[in-house]
Structures are given as C-alpha cells and as structure tokens.
Design an enzyme around this catalytic site. Structure first.
Site: not given
Length: 222
Positions: A18, A91
């Site tokens: 990202h 994550e």
C-alpha cells in the site's frame, strides 16, 4: 471450465505494498489498526495505477484494511475493474505494540521488544485491542493466502495489494530464507513485486519496482 492452456501456464502475482500513511512516516506500528493513506500515499497510489494501466491484470484483490483498499481502488479505477478483499492479506497483528512508536514499544515492553528484534519467530506479543500473532503464525497465514489466490486463478495475472509484512513473507518463501534471518531487503510503499506460482511453488521474478514513484519512498521498518 478451466482451459488446459490456463492450467499449464504459471500464475503471475503482482504483490503490491500500500501507499504511505502518516504512521509509516513517523514509524508508528499499524498492524491491524485501520489507518488511511496520507496525501503522499494517495499520490503514490495514483502513480502506481498509471504505471500499471497498460498491463494485463485479470483480478485485483486487497487486504481489507483501508490503506490497502485505497491503493487497490486507485489501480482498479483507471481500469474500470472491481476490487475483491481478503482479510488473510492483512498485515501482521502486533497486539499491544499497535499504535506505538518503536521507541515507545521498547520502553513499555522491553522483553517482548528485545525478542521481536532478535527475530524470535515464536515470540508471544503482549495483549492489546487485537490478539498478536507470532511471526510463524503470520507467515503461514500470509503465504497461504497468496497461494490460495494463485490456485483459484491458474494461468491468470493477479494484483494482490497488501502490506510490508506480507511482502516480506512472500520474499522469504520464494527464496527459501529462514524466518529467523535478519531482513536485509527493502519493502517499499507502493512498490510492485513480481512472482509466479508454478506447481504450487512461489518464485520471485523482480523485487521492489518503484521507478514510477518520485521522490524515493519509505522502506517498511521491521
């Protein structure tokens, strides 16, 4: 029905981190906390989308966390495509470390911080709003998700938009690196990292493509 041609061709994975967030910039650990892109991250996502606009991408799948979804949606918008989400691409969950600066983690949780920095892959993280994962648990989740998507789309090209830790896990799997070894490779915001999956094995093609971004982007800190 899948064509025999697709079944015999490797699946291509564009694994993308990202864009930048405010917490990336100040080295505050995010984990499962849902942080949006900052203005620089939005700029990076737009440049990334433009760079990939001419490439063949059959499916776009993102972590369900906002920073990854915003990046994936930028890629999809210029293509008129849809974005699927998968929480398995999140994550690593850092438990009580989440939301803290690295200096704050070291001060509040010195033993757990020392084990983390020493790469104790089975080290248990302190409790927080979310249950922390050991690195081994996270590695199994992240790489399992990547291989799951590859198996579901044989012979296709997938853009998987995820996080620095997910990229690290993929790199380690593809190169056969021990989970205990120090991370001596960069994991950059809005980078394109290319893999192929053939006969169930993940293989690295290229790493850390950021030529589409100026100026230089931040490395993940881990």
């Amino acid at each position: 029905m899948l064509s025999n041609d697709n079944a015999t061709r490797p699946t291509t994975i564009l694994l993308i981190r990202h864009g930048e967030t405010a917490w990336n910039a100040e080295k505050r650990l995010q984990g499962h906390l849902d942080i949006a892109l900052n203005a620089e991250g939005e700029r990076q996502a737009a440049l990334l989308a433009a760079a990939l606009a001419s490439e063949t991408i059959d499916h776009i799948v993102s972590s369900d966390l906002l920073r990854a979804r915003q990046t994936a949606e930028a890629i999809a918008r210029v293509r008129g495509a849809e974005v699927g989400t998968d929480p398995l691409l999140r994550e690593r969950c850092y438990g009580g470390f989440e939301g803290l600066l690295y200096s704050e983690i070291a001060a509040r949780f010195p033993l757990e911080f020392a084990a983390w920095q020493a790469r104790d892959v089975d080290g248990v993280l302190p409790a927080g709003a979310n249950r922390g994962e050991t690195f081994r648990e996270f590695f199994d989740r992240a790489t399992g998700a990547i291989l799951k998507h590859a198996a579901a789309h044989p012979g296709k090209t997938l853009a998987l938009v995820a996080h620095g830790g997910v990229l690290e896990c993929a790199y380690r799997m593809a190169l056969g690196l021990s989970l205990e070894t120090p991370r001596d490779f960069k994991v950059l915001n809005a980078s394109v990292n290319r893999f192929v999956v053939e006969e169930g094995a993940l293989n690295l093609v290229s790493w850390g493509e950021v030529a589409h971004l100026q100026p230089a982007v931040l490395d993940d800190v881990g």
